[in-house]
Design a protein around this motif. Structure first.
Motif, PDB file in Angstrom:
ATOM      1  N   ALA A 132     -34.387  12.445  92.628  1.00  0.00           N
ATOM      2  CA  ALA A 132     -34.792  13.852  92.684  1.00  0.00           C
ATOM      3  C   ALA A 132     -33.921  14.701  91.749  1.00  0.00           C
ATOM      4  O   ALA A 132     -34.424  15.611  91.087  1.00  0.00           O
ATOM      5  N   GLN A 133     -32.627  14.388  91.692  1.00  0.00           N
ATOM      6  CA  GLN A 133     -31.723  15.142  90.817  1.00  0.00           C
ATOM      7  C   GLN A 133     -31.735  14.620  89.381  1.00  0.00           C
ATOM      8  O   GLN A 133     -31.481  15.382  88.453  1.00  0.00           O
ATOM      9  N   ALA A 134     -31.991  13.350  89.198  1.00  0.00           N
ATOM     10  CA  ALA A 134     -31.954  12.738  87.858  1.00  0.00           C
ATOM     11  C   ALA A 134     -33.137  11.781  87.698  1.00  0.00           C
ATOM     12  O   ALA A 134     -32.968  10.566  87.756  1.00  0.00           O
ATOM     13  N   PRO A 135     -34.337  12.314  87.489  1.00  0.00           N
ATOM     14  CA  PRO A 135     -35.524  11.455  87.421  1.00  0.00           C
ATOM     15  C   PRO A 135     -35.508  10.441  86.276  1.00  0.00           C
ATOM     16  O   PRO A 135     -36.211   9.442  86.329  1.00  0.00           O
ATOM     17  N   ASN A 136     -34.686  10.664  85.272  1.00  0.00           N
ATOM     18  CA  ASN A 136     -34.632   9.731  84.140  1.00  0.00           C
ATOM     19  C   ASN A 136     -33.900   8.442  84.480  1.00  0.00           C
ATOM     20  O   ASN A 136     -33.943   7.490  83.699  1.00  0.00           O
ATOM     21  N   LEU A 137     -33.239   8.367  85.637  1.00  0.00           N
ATOM     22  CA  LEU A 137     -32.584   7.127  86.039  1.00  0.00           C
ATOM     23  C   LEU A 137     -33.559   5.962  86.043  1.00  0.00           C
ATOM     24  O   LEU A 137     -33.214   4.846  85.687  1.00  0.00           O
ATOM     25  N   LYS A 138     -34.790   6.227  86.438  1.00  0.00           N
ATOM     26  CA  LYS A 138     -35.789   5.156  86.529  1.00  0.00           C
ATOM     27  C   LYS A 138     -36.126   4.558  85.172  1.00  0.00           C
ATOM     28  O   LYS A 138     -36.698   3.480  85.093  1.00  0.00           O
ATOM     29  N   ASP A 139     -35.735   5.237  84.093  1.00  0.00           N
ATOM     30  CA  ASP A 139     -36.027   4.751  82.744  1.00  0.00           C
ATOM     31  C   ASP A 139     -34.997   3.753  82.230  1.00  0.00           C
ATOM     32  O   ASP A 139     -35.165   3.186  81.156  1.00  0.00           O
ATOM     33  N   ILE A 140     -33.933   3.531  82.980  1.00  0.00           N
ATOM     34  CA  ILE A 140     -32.904   2.587  82.540  1.00  0.00           C
ATOM     35  C   ILE A 140     -33.455   1.171  82.674  1.00  0.00           C
ATOM     36  O   ILE A 140     -33.922   0.779  83.743  1.00  0.00           O
ATOM     37  N   PRO A 141     -33.437   0.403  81.587  1.00  0.00           N
ATOM     38  CA  PRO A 141     -34.014  -0.949  81.611  1.00  0.00           C
ATOM     39  C   PRO A 141     -33.407  -1.833  82.694  1.00  0.00           C
ATOM     40  O   PRO A 141     -32.203  -1.816  82.926  1.00  0.00           O
ATOM     41  N   GLY A 142     -34.268  -2.581  83.362  1.00  0.00           N
ATOM     42  CA  GLY A 142     -33.836  -3.556  84.352  1.00  0.00           C
ATOM     43  C   GLY A 142     -33.653  -3.014  85.750  1.00  0.00           C
ATOM     44  O   GLY A 142     -33.365  -3.774  86.671  1.00  0.00           O
ATOM     45  N   THR A 143     -33.777  -1.700  85.921  1.00  0.00           N
ATOM     46  CA  THR A 143     -33.551  -1.117  87.243  1.00  0.00           C
ATOM     47  C   THR A 143     -34.853  -0.963  88.016  1.00  0.00           C
ATOM     48  O   THR A 143     -35.929  -0.920  87.436  1.00  0.00           O
ATOM     49  N   LEU A 144     -34.711  -0.868  89.339  1.00  0.00           N
ATOM     50  CA  LEU A 144     -35.854  -0.608  90.207  1.00  0.00           C
ATOM     51  C   LEU A 144     -35.337   0.184  91.402  1.00  0.00           C
ATOM     52  O   LEU A 144     -34.542  -0.310  92.188  1.00  0.00           O
ATOM     53  N   PHE A 145     -35.766   1.417  91.483  1.00  0.00           N
ATOM     54  CA  PHE A 145     -35.295   2.326  92.524  1.00  0.00           C
ATOM     55  C   PHE A 145     -36.248   2.315  93.708  1.00  0.00           C
ATOM     56  O   PHE A 145     -36.969   3.267  93.966  1.00  0.00           O
ATOM     57  N   LEU A 146     -36.227   1.200  94.423  1.00  0.00           N
ATOM     58  CA  LEU A 146     -36.960   1.030  95.674  1.00  0.00           C
ATOM     59  C   LEU A 146     -35.999   0.373  96.658  1.00  0.00           C
ATOM     60  O   LEU A 146     -35.145  -0.424  96.258  1.00  0.00           O
ATOM     61  N   GLY A 147     -36.124   0.689  97.921  1.00  0.00           N
ATOM     62  CA  GLY A 147     -35.266   0.071  98.918  1.00  0.00           C
ATOM     63  C   GLY A 147     -35.373  -1.441  98.875  1.00  0.00           C
ATOM     64  O   GLY A 147     -36.436  -1.995  98.608  1.00  0.00           O
ATOM     65  N   GLY A 148     -34.246  -2.111  99.136  1.00  0.00           N
ATOM     66  CA  GLY A 148     -34.257  -3.571  99.178  1.00  0.00           C
ATOM     67  C   GLY A 148     -33.119  -4.217  98.426  1.00  0.00           C
ATOM     68  O   GLY A 148     -32.975  -5.431  98.435  1.00  0.00           O
ATOM     69  N   GLY A 149     -32.266  -3.408  97.787  1.00  0.00           N
ATOM     70  CA  GLY A 149     -31.112  -3.966  97.091  1.00  0.00           C
ATOM     71  C   GLY A 149     -29.837  -3.459  97.724  1.00  0.00           C
ATOM     72  O   GLY A 149     -29.763  -2.307  98.149  1.00  0.00           O
ATOM     73  N   THR A 150     -28.841  -4.306  97.803  1.00  0.00           N
ATOM     74  CA  THR A 150     -27.559  -3.890  98.363  1.00  0.00           C
ATOM     75  C   THR A 150     -26.423  -4.578  97.603  1.00  0.00           C
ATOM     76  O   THR A 150     -26.557  -5.731  97.198  1.00  0.00           O
ATOM     77  N   PRO A 151     -25.322  -3.852  97.375  1.00  0.00           N
ATOM     78  CA  PRO A 151     -24.202  -4.474  96.669  1.00  0.00           C
ATOM     79  C   PRO A 151     -23.369  -5.355  97.596  1.00  0.00           C
ATOM     80  O   PRO A 151     -23.340  -5.142  98.803  1.00  0.00           O
ATOM     81  N   VAL A 152     -22.703  -6.316  97.000  1.00  0.00           N
ATOM     82  CA  VAL A 152     -21.689  -7.113  97.685  1.00  0.00           C
ATOM     83  C   VAL A 152     -20.371  -6.566  97.160  1.00  0.00           C
ATOM     84  O   VAL A 152     -20.161  -6.504  95.945  1.00  0.00           O
ATOM     85  N   GLN A 153     -19.491  -6.160  98.069  1.00  0.00           N
ATOM     86  CA  GLN A 153     -18.248  -5.514  97.661  1.00  0.00           C
ATOM     87  C   GLN A 153     -17.026  -6.307  98.116  1.00  0.00           C
ATOM     88  O   GLN A 153     -17.053  -6.953  99.162  1.00  0.00           O
ATOM     89  N   VAL A 154     -15.983  -6.207  97.323  1.00  0.00           N
ATOM     90  CA  VAL A 154     -14.664  -6.712  97.690  1.00  0.00           C
ATOM     91  C   VAL A 154     -13.715  -5.547  97.477  1.00  0.00           C
ATOM     92  O   VAL A 154     -13.617  -5.026  96.358  1.00  0.00           O
ATOM     93  N   ASN A 155     -13.070  -5.113  98.543  1.00  0.00           N
ATOM     94  CA  ASN A 155     -12.182  -3.944  98.490  1.00  0.00           C
ATOM     95  C   ASN A 155     -12.881  -2.721  97.900  1.00  0.00           C
ATOM     96  O   ASN A 155     -12.305  -1.974  97.124  1.00  0.00           O
ATOM     97  N   GLY A 156     -14.150  -2.544  98.231  1.00  0.00           N
ATOM     98  CA  GLY A 156     -14.910  -1.385  97.783  1.00  0.00           C
ATOM     99  C   GLY A 156     -15.510  -1.499  96.398  1.00  0.00           C
ATOM    100  O   GLY A 156     -16.296  -0.647  95.985  1.00  0.00           O
TER     101      GLY A 156
END
Length: 186
Positions: A132-156
């Motif tokens: 909503a604040q940055a609609p051009n994010l969706k134009d970055i190659p390889g990305t998909l802004f839909l629920g279903g992805g989560t990061p794996v973190q080590v110490n944040g």
């Protein structure tokens, strides 16, 4: 062809071949030279350890496979047909599993969700709100802004991403991705 033209052409060809041979010899010699230089810089035989280098954490193939299988099993327990992808910190795919009956689009979608989650170190459901604040994010190659992805973190810090695609909602996909992350803690 004039004699002068033939001589110049032959000379140019000889120079090009010589440069190619020199480059090949130099390239094959570089790894050993670079390793020796790195040891010389640090003064240690086990490698450099100064501020010019960094150490990162990566998932093993076994851990990535275990996480992907846990996500796939969580989806199967709810009769969902999904694909699961695990990518490393750089977004390179470590493992992708396509569950029985998963749609053809789910394979690539799972990889892109995993890439998006690790790239921004946030669940993709959270990132959807940022559009909503940055609609051009969706134009970055390889990305998909839909629920279903989560990061794996080590110490944040993000070290991998898990993406799931194919369930009827992003909330379910993300629930299964989190099951994959949870499996890494066991």
């Amino acid at each position: 062809m004039k004699t002068r033209t033939r001589v110049l052409t032959g000379t140019a060809l000889a120079v090009a071949l010589g440069a190619g041979t020199f480059g090949a010899v130099s390239a094959s010699a570089s790894p050993a030279g670079a390793a020796a230089q790195a040891v010389a810089v640090s003064g240690k035989k086990d490698g450099p350890s100064d501020k010019n280098f960094t150490t990162t954490t990566h998932l093993t193939v076994d851990a990535a496979t275990r996480a992907a299988q846990a996500a796939l099993q969580a989806a199967a327990a709810e009769n969902q047909k999904v694909s699961v992808a695990v990518v490393d910190r750089n977004g390179n795919t470590i493992v992708t599993l396509r569950g029985d009956g998963a749609g053809p689009q789910s394979y690539e979608s799972a990889e892109r969700k995993a890439f998006t989650a690790v790239s921004w170190n946030a669940p993709t459901s959270v990132l959807v709100g940022r559009l909503a604040q940055a609609p051009n994010l969706k134009d970055i190659p390889g990305t998909l802004f839909l629920g279903g992805g989560t990061p794996v973190q080590v110490n944040g810090a993000p070290v991998a991403g898990i993406g799931v695609a194919g369930a009827p909602s992003g909330d379910l996909d993300e629930k299964f991705a989190k099951a994959g992350v949870d499996a890494l803690g066991k």
